[in-house]
Design a protein around this motif. Structure first.
Motif, PDB file in Angstrom:
ATOM      1  N   VAL A 165      -1.048   4.045   6.786  1.00 13.43           N
ATOM      2  CA  VAL A 165      -0.568   4.070   5.404  1.00 13.43           C
ATOM      3  C   VAL A 165      -0.774   5.449   4.798  1.00 13.43           C
ATOM      4  O   VAL A 165       0.119   5.993   4.129  1.00 13.43           O
ATOM      5  CB  VAL A 165      -1.279   2.988   4.572  1.00 13.43           C
ATOM      6  CG1 VAL A 165      -1.056   3.218   3.079  1.00 13.43           C
ATOM      7  CG2 VAL A 165      -0.771   1.605   4.966  1.00 13.43           C
ATOM      8  N   ILE A 166      -1.944   6.036   5.007  1.00 18.17           N
ATOM      9  CA  ILE A 166      -2.221   7.376   4.471  1.00 18.17           C
ATOM     10  C   ILE A 166      -1.222   8.384   5.035  1.00 18.17           C
ATOM     11  O   ILE A 166      -0.655   9.208   4.297  1.00 18.17           O
ATOM     12  CB  ILE A 166      -3.670   7.793   4.803  1.00 18.17           C
ATOM     13  CG1 ILE A 166      -4.659   6.935   4.010  1.00 18.17           C
ATOM     14  CG2 ILE A 166      -3.887   9.274   4.507  1.00 18.17           C
ATOM     15  CD1 ILE A 166      -6.101   7.101   4.445  1.00 18.17           C
ATOM     16  N   TRP A 167      -0.998   8.328   6.339  1.00 20.66           N
ATOM     17  CA  TRP A 167      -0.060   9.264   6.967  1.00 20.66           C
ATOM     18  C   TRP A 167       1.347   9.071   6.414  1.00 20.66           C
ATOM     19  O   TRP A 167       2.036  10.033   6.045  1.00 20.66           O
ATOM     20  CB  TRP A 167      -0.060   9.049   8.488  1.00 20.66           C
ATOM     21  CG  TRP A 167       0.868   9.955   9.231  1.00 20.66           C
ATOM     22  CD1 TRP A 167       0.593  11.208   9.710  1.00 20.66           C
ATOM     23  CD2 TRP A 167       2.235   9.685   9.576  1.00 20.66           C
ATOM     24  NE1 TRP A 167       1.702  11.735  10.336  1.00 20.66           N
ATOM     25  CE2 TRP A 167       2.730  10.823  10.269  1.00 20.66           C
ATOM     26  CE3 TRP A 167       3.097   8.610   9.373  1.00 20.66           C
ATOM     27  CZ2 TRP A 167       4.032  10.907  10.749  1.00 20.66           C
ATOM     28  CZ3 TRP A 167       4.401   8.687   9.850  1.00 20.66           C
ATOM     29  CH2 TRP A 167       4.855   9.818  10.529  1.00 20.66           C
TER      30      TRP A 167
ATOM     31  N   ARG B 267       0.788  -1.240   0.000  1.00 22.25           N
ATOM     32  CA  ARG B 267       0.000   0.000   0.000  1.00 22.25           C
ATOM     33  C   ARG B 267       0.818   1.288   0.000  1.00 22.25           C
ATOM     34  O   ARG B 267       0.251   2.347  -0.281  1.00 22.25           O
ATOM     35  CB  ARG B 267      -0.918   0.010   1.227  1.00 22.25           C
ATOM     36  CG  ARG B 267      -1.909  -1.148   1.299  1.00 22.25           C
ATOM     37  CD  ARG B 267      -2.870  -1.151   0.119  1.00 22.25           C
ATOM     38  NE  ARG B 267      -3.832  -2.243   0.204  1.00 22.25           N
ATOM     39  CZ  ARG B 267      -5.037  -2.146   0.744  1.00 22.25           C
ATOM     40  NH1 ARG B 267      -5.427  -0.989   1.263  1.00 22.25           N
ATOM     41  NH2 ARG B 267      -5.843  -3.175   0.769  1.00 22.25           N
ATOM     42  N   THR B 268       2.093   1.230   0.329  1.00 26.31           N
ATOM     43  CA  THR B 268       2.847   2.474   0.527  1.00 26.31           C
ATOM     44  C   THR B 268       3.795   2.830  -0.602  1.00 26.31           C
ATOM     45  O   THR B 268       4.288   3.964  -0.642  1.00 26.31           O
ATOM     46  CB  THR B 268       3.681   2.400   1.816  1.00 26.31           C
ATOM     47  OG1 THR B 268       4.630   1.331   1.701  1.00 26.31           O
ATOM     48  CG2 THR B 268       2.790   2.186   3.027  1.00 26.31           C
TER      49      THR B 268
ATOM     50  N   THR C 290       2.443   7.614   3.572  1.00 29.90           N
ATOM     51  CA  THR C 290       2.638   7.960   2.170  1.00 29.90           C
ATOM     52  C   THR C 290       2.628   9.483   1.974  1.00 29.90           C
ATOM     53  O   THR C 290       3.363  10.000   1.149  1.00 29.90           O
ATOM     54  CB  THR C 290       1.571   7.295   1.282  1.00 29.90           C
ATOM     55  OG1 THR C 290       0.263   7.610   1.788  1.00 29.90           O
ATOM     56  CG2 THR C 290       1.749   5.795   1.261  1.00 29.90           C
ATOM     57  N   ALA C 291       1.821  10.185   2.735  1.00 29.65           N
ATOM     58  CA  ALA C 291       1.806  11.644   2.631  1.00 29.65           C
ATOM     59  C   ALA C 291       3.152  12.225   3.039  1.00 29.65           C
ATOM     60  O   ALA C 291       3.659  13.159   2.421  1.00 29.65           O
ATOM     61  CB  ALA C 291       0.688  12.222   3.495  1.00 29.65           C
TER      62      ALA C 291
ATOM     63  N   PRO D 173      -4.972   1.360   7.758  1.00 24.44           N
ATOM     64  CA  PRO D 173      -5.144   2.259   6.606  1.00 24.44           C
ATOM     65  C   PRO D 173      -4.787   3.704   6.929  1.00 24.44           C
ATOM     66  O   PRO D 173      -4.213   4.415   6.084  1.00 24.44           O
ATOM     67  CB  PRO D 173      -6.632   2.115   6.271  1.00 24.44           C
ATOM     68  CG  PRO D 173      -7.006   0.764   6.787  1.00 24.44           C
ATOM     69  CD  PRO D 173      -6.200   0.598   8.050  1.00 24.44           C
ATOM     70  N   ARG D 174      -5.079   4.157   8.136  1.00 20.92           N
ATOM     71  CA  ARG D 174      -4.730   5.530   8.515  1.00 20.92           C
ATOM     72  C   ARG D 174      -3.218   5.704   8.587  1.00 20.92           C
ATOM     73  O   ARG D 174      -2.683   6.756   8.224  1.00 20.92           O
ATOM     74  CB  ARG D 174      -5.381   5.892   9.856  1.00 20.92           C
ATOM     75  CG  ARG D 174      -6.906   5.788   9.832  1.00 20.92           C
ATOM     76  CD  ARG D 174      -7.568   6.784  10.761  1.00 20.92           C
ATOM     77  NE  ARG D 174      -7.249   6.597  12.156  1.00 20.92           N
ATOM     78  CZ  ARG D 174      -7.936   5.850  13.005  1.00 20.92           C
ATOM     79  NH1 ARG D 174      -8.976   5.156  12.561  1.00 20.92           N
ATOM     80  NH2 ARG D 174      -7.597   5.759  14.273  1.00 20.92           N
TER      81      ARG D 174
ATOM     82  N   ARG E 297       6.092  11.044   0.406  1.00 23.11           N
ATOM     83  CA  ARG E 297       5.964  11.606  -0.939  1.00 23.11           C
ATOM     84  C   ARG E 297       6.306  13.088  -0.991  1.00 23.11           C
ATOM     85  O   ARG E 297       6.551  13.638  -2.069  1.00 23.11           O
ATOM     86  CB  ARG E 297       4.548  11.383  -1.477  1.00 23.11           C
ATOM     87  CG  ARG E 297       4.320   9.934  -1.889  1.00 23.11           C
ATOM     88  CD  ARG E 297       2.893   9.647  -2.258  1.00 23.11           C
ATOM     89  NE  ARG E 297       2.719   8.242  -2.600  1.00 23.11           N
ATOM     90  CZ  ARG E 297       1.543   7.667  -2.797  1.00 23.11           C
ATOM     91  NH1 ARG E 297       0.419   8.387  -2.693  1.00 23.11           N
ATOM     92  NH2 ARG E 297       1.470   6.381  -3.079  1.00 23.11           N
TER      93      ARG E 297
END
Length: 352
Positions: A341-343, A163-164, A345-346, A338-339, A349
């Motif tokens: 992963v979102i944190w 996911r990342t 990747t943000a 999932p949270r 990136r």
């Protein structure tokens, strides 16, 4: 160095049942085994390692090497305190490698020579990456804690690899798993520093650190010291947990004692003397940390809430104390992963 200590398997099933199920083992098989196990250390019918190993061997015979690796992981749990546990762990490694063809991620098992207390130590590591991931992808260091190790947490680490867009470098912290040195504040930190340097050399230079339980301690250290570009601390002890070893439950004092290298059940004074040296109090006083995400369950019986909420108000730091969840918020992993992963990747990136 290792030792056994009084431990009731019924207590371990009570605490770890949901964890056993969430890793992917069939519920009926776990329930049947739970009814059979009556002794922790006896390597015969009714013994923990014996019954778990029989279950694992059955999975292996059926070609379910993934389930065999999980079951052998529970057979060696909670530490390698005798020959039967060490044999189960060796079998887990074999089954894990046999299962690798069906991981759904690219897998490589390697051996690194890393710094340790003025010398070096060798440590087997696993590299997981999504198919086709470019060579210049960022790297995520990932480890579990004192009793749940890199192969036991493959499902979580594989999730992050998928996911990342990061290559996941999974390892066992000092004093656990395939590490051959006891867990000490300086020695364990040396190993992690060496892993960070290696991770920077195999990707685009961006390195994050995910640590679970005692692994979270090392992730907190990496993040607080600014040694990585981002850190996720899941259920990590950082300060107050190291002042209360005598309050440990579900056999944790014996697990910690083995990780610290004792060859006998330590007295409370012996255990406290070594354990308190791990406090990250000095790093908590600094203000040059990397971006951090710190998460734990509000009902953790091993790590006090202080060691999570102490991060409130720090710059570039998000803190979540999850209601209705215990150690590492395992009951809510489906929500929090999932949270995370979102944190992550943000952060990665943006090139931070």
């Amino acid at each position: 160095m290792s030792y056994r200590w009084p431990l009731d398997p019924a207590d371990l099933f009570a605490e770890r049942y949901s964890q056993m199920r969430r890793t992917g083992l069939p519920e009926d098989d776990v329930d049947a085994l739970r009814a059979k196990v009556t002794e922790m250390w006896t390597d015969e019918a009714g013994g923990w390692v014996h019954e778990w190993s029989l279950l694992a061997a059955g999975y292996a015979m059926a070609g379910r090497h993934d389930l065999a690796a999980l079951a052998y992981g529970w057979a060696k749990f909670p530490c390698l305190a005798d020959d039967a546990k060490r044999a189960a762990f060796a079998n887990q490694i074999v089954q894990y490698e046999l299962a690798a063809a069906d991981f759904g991620v690219e897998f490589d098992r390697g051996l690194l020579t890393l710094p340790h207390r003025g010398g070096t130590t060798e440590l087997p590591v696993h590299l997981l990456s999504a198919p086709g991931l470019p060579d210049d992808a960022p790297v995520l260091l990932a480890s579990g804690g004192v009793d749940t190790w890199k192969m036991d947490l493959h499902g979580i680490f594989g999730y992050f690899a998928h996911r990342t867009g990061m290559r996941v470098l999974a390892f066992d912290i000092a004093g656990t798993g395939e590490s051959t040195v006891p867990m000490t504040p300086d020695g364990g930190a040396d190993i992690v520093d060496g892993l960070i340097a290696h991770a920077r050399s195999i990707g685009n230079g961006t390195v994050a650190h995910l640590g679970i339980s005692m692994g979270g301690y090392y992730a907190a250290r990496s993040g607080l010291a600014g040694a990585v570009d981002a850190a996720i601390v899941l259920g990590g002890p950082v300060e107050h947990a190291f002042t209360r070893p005598g309050e440990s439950r579900f056999g944790m004092s014996g697990i910690i004692g083995n990780a610290l290298g004792f060859d006998h059940p330590p007295t409370p004074e012996e255990l406290a003397g070594r354990w308190r040296e791990f406090s990250l109090h000095c790093l908590l006083d600094k203000d040059d940390n990397a971006p951090m995400l710190v998460v734990n369950g509000a009902d953790d019986v091993h790590v006090p809430q202080h060691d999570t909420v102490v991060f409130n108000g720090r710059r570039d730091t998000e803190v979540e104390l999850i209601a209705g969840a215990g150690h590492c918020a395992t009951a809510k992993l489906a929500e929090i992963l999932p949270r995370m992963v979102i944190w992550l990747t943000a952060i990665t990136r943006t090139g931070l």
